[in-house]
Design an enzyme around this catalytic site. Structure first.
Site, PDB file in Angstrom:
ATOM      1  N   SER A   1       1.606  -5.447  -3.296  1.00 53.43           N
ATOM      2  CA  SER A   1       2.023  -4.857  -4.561  1.00 53.43           C
ATOM      3  C   SER A   1       3.538  -4.712  -4.554  1.00 53.43           C
ATOM      4  CB  SER A   1       1.370  -3.478  -4.733  1.00 53.43           C
ATOM      5  OG  SER A   1       1.983  -2.737  -5.765  1.00 53.43           O
TER       6      SER A   1
ATOM      7  N   TYR B   1      -0.468   5.029  -1.097  1.00 57.70           N
ATOM      8  CA  TYR B   1      -0.726   3.675  -1.628  1.00 57.70           C
ATOM      9  C   TYR B   1       0.453   2.758  -1.360  1.00 57.70           C
ATOM     10  CZ  TYR B   1      -1.605  -0.076  -4.973  1.00 57.70           C
ATOM     11  OH  TYR B   1      -1.783  -1.312  -5.546  1.00 57.70           O
TER      12      TYR B   1
END
Length: 370
Positions: A247, A260
């Site tokens: 990501s 995350y």
């Protein structure tokens, strides 16, 4: 002349004094004043002269500094020109030309995709099936797996296989290993992942202990264990592709999504290291670092130019396989990453904190209404 007139505090004198002749004009005091005037004039001359020399010396010392600044300017322009040239070259090479023909059954009959019933994972499965690869779909819901499996078989006329497991658990990998036994796997897509319900301060994350465990199991452990299962066969055949979906939060730290962001940074570093270790053995490992994509995980329904649908994203990202070992996957995201990299860290963190605080406030406002 002024010194001669006013040196004694008076003018040239009366008419009577002027008639006495030239001597009346120059008394001893006047002669003394004339000497003072000449002496002052000489002093002023040398003062100006010395000042001029000092100015010239100052200019001489300034000229090298000017030359230095000139070369700094030239270097800056050259650097910017080089960056722009590299940017344009990369854009043409990756998204203009790509390497679409390099991905297919020649790498191996089967492609394995985790988190394959929605979003990016499903789109990768469909794109690889379109290229003639048989697909192993791995996800949690057997019903969804059956549905996607049926769609791929009907649309692309390829064989499929499903494995239903929950990646938040750690005892699932023996089952996966048994199901994959004997398959010639050419492509592995480590896509499964999970994030927060909303941006939150670390200590205020609901059920923090369980959230830490789940995020690490799904985002980190799954990548390592799936790679461990599939990589030996690729090394034995000296060919294969592993795509690890990280990501943009793994490229740049994102406060209020701390765990995350950290897990996705792990995926990115793991991918880069693995690529360097095994590229000489014919294995290509890619870290894919997208910004927002219109998926269920991102809670974005309507695609936009900077938030593409998963289909459009994968259509672009698959062109980068074999070309970039670390990619944003999508041209607009490549632009966004390039601009973000130019920001000073204090400004970047200020922007991200403000954005995530806004998302957080919006979430609580929505929950309050409900």
């Amino acid at each position: 002349m002024a010194a001669r007139i006013w040196c004694c505090g008076r003018g040239l004198g009366s008419k009577r004094r002027r008639r006495r002749g030239r001597s009346a004009y120059y008394c001893r005091a006047h002669r003394h004043c004339r000497h003072l005037f000449l002496d002052s004039f000489i002093r002023v001359f040398f003062f100006i002269h010395e000042g001029s020399e000092a100015w010239l010396k100052g200019m001489e010392s300034f000229l090298p500094a000017t030359g230095f600044l000139y070369w700094v300017g030239v270097g800056t322009v050259a650097y910017l020109a080089l960056r722009i040239s590299c940017f344009l070259f990369t854009a043409v090479r990756v998204w203009g030309l790509g390497n679409e023909s390099g991905v297919g059954p020649r790498l191996g009959e089967w492609a394995v995709v985790t988190g394959s019933t929605d979003g990016i994972g499903k789109s990768y499965a469909e794109k690889l099936a379109e290229r003639g690869m048989k697909i192993v779909l791995i996800s949690r819901s057997q019903d969804k797996l059956n549905q996607v499996s049926s769609e791929i078989r009907e649309k692309f006329k390829v064989e499929t296989k499903t494995i239903a497991v929950d990646f938040t658990l750690e005892d699932i990998y023996d089952k996966i290993k048994t199901s994959l036994a004997g398959l010639e796997i050419g492509v592995l897509v480590n896509n499964v992942g999970m994030s927060y319900e909303y941006p939150e301060y670390f200590l205020d994350i609901p059920d923090l202990d369980n959230t830490i465990k789940k995020l690490i199991s799904v985002n980190v452990l799954s990548v390592c264990k799936m790679t461990q299962l599939v990589l030996p066969g690729m090394v034995e055949r000296s060919k294969g592709v592993i795509l690890n979906i990280s990501s943009a939060t793994g490229r740049y730290p994102v406060p209020l999504l701390t765990i995350y962001s950290a897990t996705k940074a792990f995926v990115d570093f793991f991918s880069q290291c693995l690529h360097e270790e095994y590229k000489s053995k014919g294995i290509f490992v890619q870290s894919v670092l997208p910004f927002f994509v219109a998926t269920k995980l991102a809670k974005i329904r309507k695609p936009t130019l900077d938030k593409p649908s998963s289909e459009n994203f994968v259509k672009c990202a698959i062109k980068t396989i074999g070309v970039q070992s670390r990619t944003s996957g999508y041209f607009i995201h490549y632009l966004m990453a390039s601009v973000t990299s130019l920001l000073p860290s204090w400004l970047y963190f200020k922007i991200v904190m403000n954005v995530n605080k806004s998302f957080r406030a919006r979430y609580f406002k929505k929950m309050k209404k409900n």
